[in-house]
Design a protein around this motif. Structure first.
Motif, short mmCIF file in Angstrom:
data_model
loop_
_atom_site.label_atom_id
_atom_site.label_comp_id
_atom_site.label_asym_id
_atom_site.label_seq_id
_atom_site.Cartn_x
_atom_site.Cartn_y
_atom_site.Cartn_z
N TYR A 50 0.81 -1.21 0.00
CA TYR A 50 0.00 0.00 0.00
C TYR A 50 0.85 1.27 0.00
CZ TYR A 50 -4.34 -2.54 0.49
OH TYR A 50 -5.42 -3.35 0.26
N LYS A 51 2.03 1.20 0.60
CA LYS A 51 2.90 2.38 0.66
C LYS A 51 3.44 2.75 -0.73
CE LYS A 51 6.84 4.23 3.17
NZ LYS A 51 7.82 3.97 4.24
N TYR A 52 3.72 1.74 -1.57
CA TYR A 52 4.40 2.00 -2.84
C TYR A 52 3.59 1.71 -4.10
CZ TYR A 52 8.48 2.32 0.15
OH TYR A 52 9.36 2.70 1.13
N LYS A 53 2.41 1.13 -3.99
CA LYS A 53 1.67 0.67 -5.17
C LYS A 53 1.36 1.75 -6.19
CE LYS A 53 -3.10 0.95 -3.52
NZ LYS A 53 -3.68 1.75 -4.58
N ASP A 54 1.20 2.97 -5.75
CA ASP A 54 0.88 4.07 -6.66
C ASP A 54 2.10 4.88 -7.07
OD1 ASP A 54 -1.86 3.46 -6.68
OD2 ASP A 54 -2.21 4.64 -4.88
N TYR A 55 3.30 4.37 -6.73
CA TYR A 55 4.51 5.14 -6.98
C TYR A 55 5.57 4.42 -7.80
CZ TYR A 55 2.48 8.20 -3.54
OH TYR A 55 1.63 9.03 -2.87
N VAL A 56 5.43 3.13 -8.02
CA VAL A 56 6.42 2.41 -8.83
C VAL A 56 5.73 1.76 -10.03
CG1 VAL A 56 8.08 1.99 -6.98
CG2 VAL A 56 6.28 0.34 -7.37
N PHE A 57 6.31 1.97 -11.20
CA PHE A 57 5.74 1.48 -12.44
C PHE A 57 6.84 0.99 -13.35
CE2 PHE A 57 3.21 5.04 -10.89
CZ PHE A 57 1.96 4.44 -10.76
N LEU A 58 6.51 0.05 -14.18
CA LEU A 58 7.40 -0.36 -15.25
C LEU A 58 7.32 0.69 -16.36
CD1 LEU A 58 6.48 -4.15 -15.39
CD2 LEU A 58 8.55 -3.13 -14.42
N PRO A 59 8.39 0.88 -17.12
CA PRO A 59 8.36 1.90 -18.19
C PRO A 59 7.18 1.73 -19.15
CG PRO A 59 10.58 1.08 -17.91
CD PRO A 59 9.69 0.23 -17.03
N GLU A 60 6.86 0.51 -19.51
CA GLU A 60 5.76 0.30 -20.44
C GLU A 60 4.40 0.65 -19.83
OE1 GLU A 60 7.03 -3.80 -18.87
OE2 GLU A 60 8.03 -2.08 -19.71
N GLU A 61 4.28 0.59 -18.51
CA GLU A 61 3.03 0.98 -17.86
C GLU A 61 2.79 2.47 -18.01
OE1 GLU A 61 1.92 -1.40 -14.02
OE2 GLU A 61 4.07 -0.96 -13.98
N VAL A 62 3.83 3.26 -17.88
CA VAL A 62 3.70 4.71 -17.98
C VAL A 62 3.52 5.13 -19.43
CG1 VAL A 62 4.85 6.91 -17.53
CG2 VAL A 62 5.03 5.06 -15.87
N GLN A 63 4.26 4.51 -20.35
CA GLN A 63 4.15 4.87 -21.76
C GLN A 63 2.79 4.51 -22.33
OE1 GLN A 63 7.49 2.88 -23.48
NE2 GLN A 63 8.93 4.45 -22.83
N ASN A 64 2.18 3.45 -21.85
CA ASN A 64 0.88 3.02 -22.34
C ASN A 64 -0.25 3.45 -21.42
OD1 ASN A 64 2.11 1.69 -24.51
ND2 ASN A 64 2.49 -0.11 -23.26
N ALA A 65 0.03 4.40 -20.55
CA ALA A 65 -0.97 4.83 -19.58
C ALA A 65 -2.21 5.36 -20.28
CB ALA A 65 -0.38 5.89 -18.66
N ARG A 66 -3.34 4.99 -19.74
CA ARG A 66 -4.60 5.43 -20.32
C ARG A 66 -5.43 6.23 -19.33
NH1 ARG A 66 -5.42 4.01 -25.12
NH2 ARG A 66 -7.65 4.27 -25.03
#
Length: 145
Positions: A50-66
């Motif tokens: 819960y502390k980090y779930k909204d703060y760490v992403f894989l590069p493809e998650e951010v590039q394909n963000a919708r």
């Protein structure tokens, strides 16, 4: 203007950040149905998730963000929300939902869910533009999916 984001090699980051991503992927793929199951498989605590779930992403998650979720605090002024909507529209962000609290002490809390698949610029640029609005006292990117 300082950025809230860094690009770093995962070799220098603690292992639990990758485990947070693993737990989130288990949940989104529906391989597990609860956070408790996901964190057990990933080998982390619920608190870490819960502390980090909204703060760490894989590069493809951010590039394909919708979608993105923003939280804002606006001064209780005529046209404040309208100006926020205008800025979002100019950036090609499509509003999915808006939730506004009743103003208290001259300020209102706003939560906006956006479709950012066609946004011009970055999410950071969007936050910077929103913060530049006179009536916006706080703007934060809560989540990106």
């Amino acid at each position: 203007m300082a950025s809230d984001y860094l690009i770093v090699n995962k070799k220098i980051l603690p292992d639990y950040l990758e485990q947070v991503i693993q737990a989130r992927e288990l949940l989104s793929s529906r391989e597990v149905s609860t956070v408790t199951e996901a964190v057990k498989i990933a080998g982390i605590s619920r608190n870490t998730y819960y502390k980090y779930k909204d703060y760490v992403f894989l590069p493809e998650e951010v590039q394909n963000a919708r979608r993105a979720v923003l939280s804002l605090i606006l001064k209780d002024e005529h046209g404040a929300l309208s100006e926020v909507i205008s800025v979002l529209s100019s950036l090609m962000a499509s509003i999915i939902t808006i939730s506004q609290s009743v103003p208290v002490a001259g300020k209102a809390s706003i939560i906006i869910t956006l479709d950012i698949s066609r946004i011009t610029g970055s999410a950071e640029d969007m936050i910077t533009r929103l913060k530049s609005i006179h009536a916006v006292t706080s703007a934060h990117l809560d989540a990106i999916d």
